[in-house]
Structure formats: C-alpha cells, structure tokens
Scaffold this active site. Structure first.
Site, PDB file in Angstrom:
ATOM      1  N   LYS A 194       8.794  -9.176  -3.730  1.00 28.79           N
ATOM      2  CA  LYS A 194       8.025  -9.326  -2.496  1.00 28.79           C
ATOM      3  C   LYS A 194       6.959 -10.409  -2.662  1.00 28.79           C
ATOM      4  O   LYS A 194       6.188 -10.385  -3.619  1.00 28.79           O
ATOM      5  CB  LYS A 194       7.362  -7.988  -2.120  1.00 28.79           C
ATOM      6  CG  LYS A 194       8.332  -6.827  -1.928  1.00 28.79           C
ATOM      7  CD  LYS A 194       9.183  -6.999  -0.695  1.00 28.79           C
ATOM      8  CE  LYS A 194       8.441  -6.673   0.567  1.00 28.79           C
ATOM      9  NZ  LYS A 194       8.195  -5.252   0.782  1.00 28.79           N
ATOM     10  N   SER A 238       0.834  -1.205   0.000  1.00 29.20           N
ATOM     11  CA  SER A 238       0.000   0.000   0.000  1.00 29.20           C
ATOM     12  C   SER A 238       0.866   1.251   0.000  1.00 29.20           C
ATOM     13  O   SER A 238       0.562   2.235  -0.673  1.00 29.20           O
ATOM     14  CB  SER A 238      -0.928  -0.001   1.220  1.00 29.20           C
ATOM     15  OG  SER A 238      -1.795  -1.106   1.179  1.00 29.20           O
ATOM     16  N   SER A 294      17.893   2.102  -0.222  1.00 30.61           N
ATOM     17  CA  SER A 294      16.934   1.001  -0.170  1.00 30.61           C
ATOM     18  C   SER A 294      16.906   0.301  -1.525  1.00 30.61           C
ATOM     19  O   SER A 294      17.498   0.773  -2.497  1.00 30.61           O
ATOM     20  CB  SER A 294      15.542   1.529   0.184  1.00 30.61           C
ATOM     21  OG  SER A 294      15.106   2.440  -0.795  1.00 30.61           O
ATOM     22  N   LYS A 337      20.277  -9.678  -7.186  1.00 32.54           N
ATOM     23  CA  LYS A 337      21.336  -8.708  -7.477  1.00 32.54           C
ATOM     24  C   LYS A 337      22.151  -9.170  -8.683  1.00 32.54           C
ATOM     25  O   LYS A 337      22.365 -10.379  -8.862  1.00 32.54           O
ATOM     26  CB  LYS A 337      22.274  -8.551  -6.275  1.00 32.54           C
ATOM     27  CG  LYS A 337      21.596  -8.030  -5.013  1.00 32.54           C
ATOM     28  CD  LYS A 337      22.543  -8.012  -3.826  1.00 32.54           C
ATOM     29  CE  LYS A 337      21.842  -7.510  -2.574  1.00 32.54           C
ATOM     30  NZ  LYS A 337      22.703  -7.577  -1.373  1.00 32.54           N
ATOM     31  N   LYS A 388      15.190 -11.933   1.717  1.00 31.92           N
ATOM     32  CA  LYS A 388      14.939 -10.561   2.170  1.00 31.92           C
ATOM     33  C   LYS A 388      14.340 -10.643   3.573  1.00 31.92           C
ATOM     34  O   LYS A 388      13.136 -10.768   3.757  1.00 31.92           O
ATOM     35  CB  LYS A 388      13.995  -9.826   1.230  1.00 31.92           C
ATOM     36  CG  LYS A 388      13.828  -8.359   1.599  1.00 31.92           C
ATOM     37  CD  LYS A 388      12.909  -7.639   0.637  1.00 31.92           C
ATOM     38  CE  LYS A 388      12.872  -6.155   0.978  1.00 31.92           C
ATOM     39  NZ  LYS A 388      12.404  -5.883   2.347  1.00 31.92           N
TER      40      LYS A 388
END
Length: 663
Positions: free
Chosen positions: A309, A35, A82, A285, A114
């Site tokens: 995610k 969100s 980030s 990466k 992560k």
C-alpha cells in the site's frame, strides 16, 4: 500494547464490526485502511494472548462483507479471499523471505495495480456471460448479475479460443472522469455527493435498478482467471484475458527478482497521479500457478500474494478558516475550510480537525499553508504545516467557550467539548438528518438538503416532527411540488413501522452504534424493556460495557427523550418487536418483491418481512413462498404465475405484517 481488559477487547470487537459494516455494507468508511489494519492486528494479538475471551462474532472470523439482504446469496466456486497488506519495504521483504522459505527457493513474481474498487467474481457458461457475485464473506457472495451486466467494458460473449466455461475475478471501479460526472449529477438532483470513487462503485452495485446502475459508467479490471485450461503463470493468464476482450489495468509485469519488484513499485508510484482511476497500491503475486497451489491460503488471505500500500496522496493548500459544527450528540467539531485543491480524484475544500487537542498538538493556525491527505482515500485531514510560509502575525486557535449555534456555555469533557443545551438547533439539525438517513430510519426523499430546508422554515425542530408533516404545510415550502410531497409523505408513512434496532440507532444515544442497538434489540425484544433497563442488566449484555450502559440509562432518564419517544408513538410510530425464531410467523419463508409499492418503500417492506423471520430474494424460483406484486410489476410476476406461486398485493402483505409484528 499495554494492559488490556476484556471490556477493552469487547469494545475493540464492536468498533471493528461497525467499521466492517460501514466499509462493506454502507460503503461509507470512516477510517483509513492503515488504521483499520492496526486495530485488526491489535485484536488478533489480544485473541492470541487471551483465547478464552474470543467471541463468536469477532471480526477476525470473517472478511466483513455481510449480505445487504437485497440480493440472493450464492456459493463461490473457490474461496474469494482478501489480500494481506504491507506498508513498508521491510514488511515486503518479510513476505519474500516467508514465501521463499516455504517453497525452498526463490520464485518469480508478477505485479499489477491495486485498483481501489469492489471485488467481483464473473462466470461464463458456453462463452456467454452468466453470473456475477460480490466477494461477500469469501465463501458466498451476493448475486449482482444485473448491475454488473451494465459495465460496457465487460464482454458479454467470449471468442472461440476461450474455454467454454470459465470464471474471472476483477475489480469494479469508477474512473475519475465518471466519478466527477456522477457527483455533478448528484449535486443537480440535490443529493449527497459520494466521498470517493470506491464508495460510488460500491453503492452502484447495490442499486435495485440496473437502469440506474447503467447511467453511472462502471468499469471492470480483471486480475484473475479460474479455468481448467489456465496457463502455467498468472501473468500469462492475464494476457489471455486481455486477448479475450477483458480490460486488464496498468501494465501487469513479470519480475524475476525482489529488486525488480521494488523498482516497479517505485515506477508506478511516480505515475500514480496521472492514472485515470484511483489506486492505493500494487499487488505482488507468486507468478507460477503450481507454486501458488503449494503455498495455499489461510482462513482470510492467500499466502502467495501481498498488497503493497502506498502512502496516501498529499497536497499543499491554504487553511482559510476554522468553523465549528455541532454534531447530533452536541459535540463541537472544528472543521478546516481550505482553498480548493484536487486530491485523489476529487476536489477537496474541507478537512476534519477532530478536536481542540488535535489542533494544539499540531499547532494548526488560520492562514497556514498546510499539507492535506485523504487517509486511506476516505476523509481529508491535515497532516502537516509548512512553517516556512507561516505569517508572523498568526495566532493559536481556541475552541469557543459558547456554542456557535445557540450561544449557550459549552462543557469541556475528557477529549470533547459539548453543547448540553437540549434545545440547541445546531445539534438538533444534525440529529434529525441522521434520524432520516440510510444508517438510521432510511426515509426516502428526506435527505440532508430537504431536512435542512424544512428545519429552516420551521416545519420540523425535532425528530418526531417528521411524523407530523402534513400536505398543506409542505405546499407552503418553496420548491415542493405535488409529486415530491406525495413521495415524501408516503416514505414517512412507511417509516412509521420501524424495527427496534433501527429506532435505537436513530435516537443518537451517545456511544450506541448499530452493533450496540442490535445487541439491545436481541436481548430485550421491546422498546419498553430497553427504556426501563437497569445499569446491571445492560452490563450483562455482551458488547455493552460500563460506559455504554451508563449512557443508555442517562439517555432514557431524561424527560425530553422519553417525551420525544411518546410523541412519535402518538403520531403513529410502531416499533416492531424482535421475535425469536420459534415465534417468528414467517420463519424460513422466501418472498420476492416486484413493481412499485405505494404505502412503504421496498427497503421498509424487506425489513418488516425479516423482523418476522422471512427472507427476501431478488429472483423467483420454486422455493419462493409468495411474490409481492406492486404497480408496474414485470417479468417476475409472470414467472410466478407460470410456476403457480402465491401472489400477494401490497394490502395482503400489510395485513400479515400489521397483524403479526407490532409490539
């Protein structure tokens, strides 16, 4: 995205600034990462379309982790940014295509877990642990060396084969087991439990006592290495870190192709529930360090990395009941009572239902078998219903027409249902809890459980009653001992000197959060000017739109609100004026606090010093203006004496603060 006005843009900026503060400073996020990202992308799109609207404080200008003020700020050796997020394989393919287009060919990739924790940078000098910094704004971070040094998995000394000087970057986290132990301890002590392991880790790194931090069993997983002797590939660097004694979580893997990456993503998702710590995705990466250097970075993100995610974890359970709570502004909120279920590392027995419209939209009914997830691992919510298990006798749920606490009629607004009875004990209890909380006046020893107990026995029924509490009254309350009474009264006395923006936040003015309160304090400077401000004057302030301005005017026009403020002042509450840099008598002076203060908490002392333009550091140096020494002062006092610095006791500090700061 439809038509957007500048007021809409300012409102979105203000909302995201508040979410940044809750996520990075308070460690109390209220929306999911997804969100947040959607709102941030919307903001970026508006700023592209209307560059003339962009304000200097836009959250697109920084990473969000503002200094708490408790620790000195130190520059990073290189930007600590980030990593951009993607939520679908299609978005991941776009990252691959963009990367390969910039390089002109397909590089290999490395993939790692992560972990849902707190990013830190850790420096070693002559192979000895030297310093740890938070990510901060990506350019500078707070010195959290003392608390990071309590992590048992962190090597204090590196082997001879390691370079003399190096820096590792990693994620500080709490395992599910350590998190459960910590919350059990919080329950035993009558304190609020942490919502999730990330919040707990963030709160631990902000503790002023490293002895307390050591009790919480923090862990660290390394994800990066900075040294002149690093290898050609990121994967090899992580292998080196592991050989030198660092913990590297979750089997990092080299992937030759896009397909290898996708397969590994799916493998980890399948084993996610069995992991001992919370993860919310994987990081991909470019493996070759030279290629990383070629790709470089943007102002916020590395171009050579992306975070994929996962969808939030989901569980099925029974909705046993729907109860209605009354919030601090009178809004009625339905809450789902669930059969307990284990989800994302914690036991879930309640979930937010937001409002009547949300319940009707999803057709949620008592007795349903529902699907629950933690949005971004933050607040549990019901995301679906197993209709195959619904009883034929179930009925739609309706919001009550009377307040469940005071039984007065409620008012239906555009979205919300509100109890408008100013004497409603349900809303008042929530208001008092918030007033004393960390987000507002931050009164130590006056947590939710203590407030509730005092409210139930009739000692407090309004926020101002807090300042009227007396020792003889508290002695009549079961469970209150002499020491806890003295601690509570000392904290309340310290809270009587309050910064203007803190008080405005604490008053629970509808639609006025901490960002709005700061804007009001900066503009008006004194409480009286805020109270008397007109609608037009309020709307002239950047970040205050018509809706917020009207709410402020309505709040201060009510007799009961003015009377509450007047009573606080009669009971000794003094509002610290917001002073300009020119007027601030302590402008630029650096103070260090050591030992235990008797008449106010350390946080209150720091806030009062800052109101007068001063700075507070956690370490003594030649640039320190004065050291404030309380009882049981330790090494900082000795160092100050060795350097010949000014040393004040608490009385001297209070004399300066009281003379200069009260409006």
């Amino acid at each position: 995205m439809g038509a957007v006005s500048r007021d809409d843009y300012i409102a979105l900026c203000t909302e995201l600034v508040e979410h940044d503060r809750r996520y990075y400073v308070l460690n109390q996020p209220t929306i999911s990462d997804y969100s947040y990202d959607v709102k941030m992308r919307e903001l970026q799109e508006i700023e592209v379309q209307h560059p003339e609207w962009k304000v200097s404080w836009s959250p697109t200008m920084y990473l969000g982790d503002r200094p708490s003020g408790q620790f000195p700020v130190v520059p990073h050796s290189s930007p600590m940014l980030s990593i951009a997020n993607v939520y679908s394989l299609q978005e991941l393919e776009e990252f691959f295509s963009r990367t390969e287009k910039l390089l002109g060919y397909s590089p290999g990739y490395s993939l790692e877990l992560k972990i849902d924790g707190i990013a830190v940078a850790i420096r070693y000098e002559k192979r000895l642990f030297a310093q740890a910094l938070s990510r901060g704004n990506g350019v500078k971070g707070e010195d959290i060396t003392a608390n990071v040094s309590t992590i048992r998995s962190l090597p204090m000394r590196l082997p001879q084969e390691a370079p003399e000087d190096l820096e590792v970057r990693g994620e500080v986290f709490l395992s599910y087991e350590a998190f459960e132990e910590l919350n059990a301890c919080q329950r035993e002590q009558g304190k609020l439990e942490f919502a999730n392991p990330r919040n707990a880790a963030g709160g631990t790194l902000k503790l002023l006592s490293s002895k307390e931090a050591a009790k919480r069993k923090l862990d660290l997983s390394v994800y990066g290495l900075i040294t002149d002797q690093k290898k050609r590939s990121h994967f090899e660097n992580l292998q080196l870190c592991s050989q030198w004694g660092f913990f590297v979580a979750g089997m990092p893997k080299q992937c030759r192709s896009r397909q290898d990456v996708v397969e590994r993503i799916r493998e980890i998702e399948e084993m996610r529930a069995a992991l001992p710590m919370a993860i919310d995705g994987v990081v991909i990466k470019v493996d070759n360090i030279a290629y990383q250097d070629r790709l470089g970075l943007t102002s916020k993100h590395y171009r050579w990395a992306i975070a994929y995610k996962y969808a939030p974890e989901r569980a099925e359970t029974i909705l046993e009941d729907i109860v209605v709570q009354v919030g601090k502004t009178g809004i009625l909120t339905p809450v789902a009572e669930l059969a307990p279920v284990f989800l994302s590392g914690s036991r879930v027995s309640r979930a937010s239902l937001y409002n009547q419209d949300e319940i009707e939209k999803k057709d949620i009914r008592i007795g349903d078998s529902v699907y629950v997830e933690k949005g971004g691992e933050v607040i549990p919510k019901i995301v679906g219903i197993n209709l195959a298990k619904r009883s034929l006798e179930s009925e739609p749920w309706k919001m009550p027409s009377l307040c469940p606490v005071c039984h007065e009629p409620v008012v239906k607004e555009k979205v919300s249902v509100r109890c408008v009875n100013p004497l409603c004990s349900g809303g008042m209890l929530e208001k008092i809890c918030f007033f004393a909380s960390k987000s507002a006046l931050n009164i130590d020893h006056l947590g939710e459980k203590v407030v509730t107990k005092l409210f139930e026995v009739g000692l407090i029924s309004s926020c101002s009653d807090i300042f009227a509490l007396a020792e003889e009254d508290l002695k009549q309350v079961p469970g209150f001992k002499d020491r806890s009474i003295q601690n509570l009264l000392a904290s309340i006395a310290g809270a009587k000197k309050v910064a203007l923006d803190r008080l405005l936040t604490a008053l629970s003015i509808p639609f006025v959060g901490s960002s709005g309160a700061i804007a009001l304090a900066d503009h008006f400077g004194t409480l009286d000017k805020v109270i008397e401000a007109s609608l037009d004057e309020l709307m002239s302030i950047e970040g205050i739109g018509p809706k917020v301005a009207a709410s402020i005017v309505a709040f201060f026009s009510k007799h009961e609100n003015r009377e509450e403020i007047r009573r606080m002042q009669e009971l000794g509450v003094q509002v610290l004026s917001k002073q300009s840099d020119k007027e601030a008598p302590l402008q630029g002076k650096v103070f260090v606090l050591t030992g235990t203060l008797q008449q106010m908490t350390r946080t209150q002392a720091e806030e009062r010093i800052r109101c007068l333009g001063g700075k507070v550091s956690s370490s003594v140096s030649k640039s320190t203006y004065a050291v404030i020494a309380g009882s049981e002062a330790g090494g900082k006092l000795k160092k100050a004496q060795d350097l010949g610095l000014s040393i004040w006791n608490e009385s001297e500090l209070l004399r300066i603060l009281d003379a200069k700061s009260v409006s």
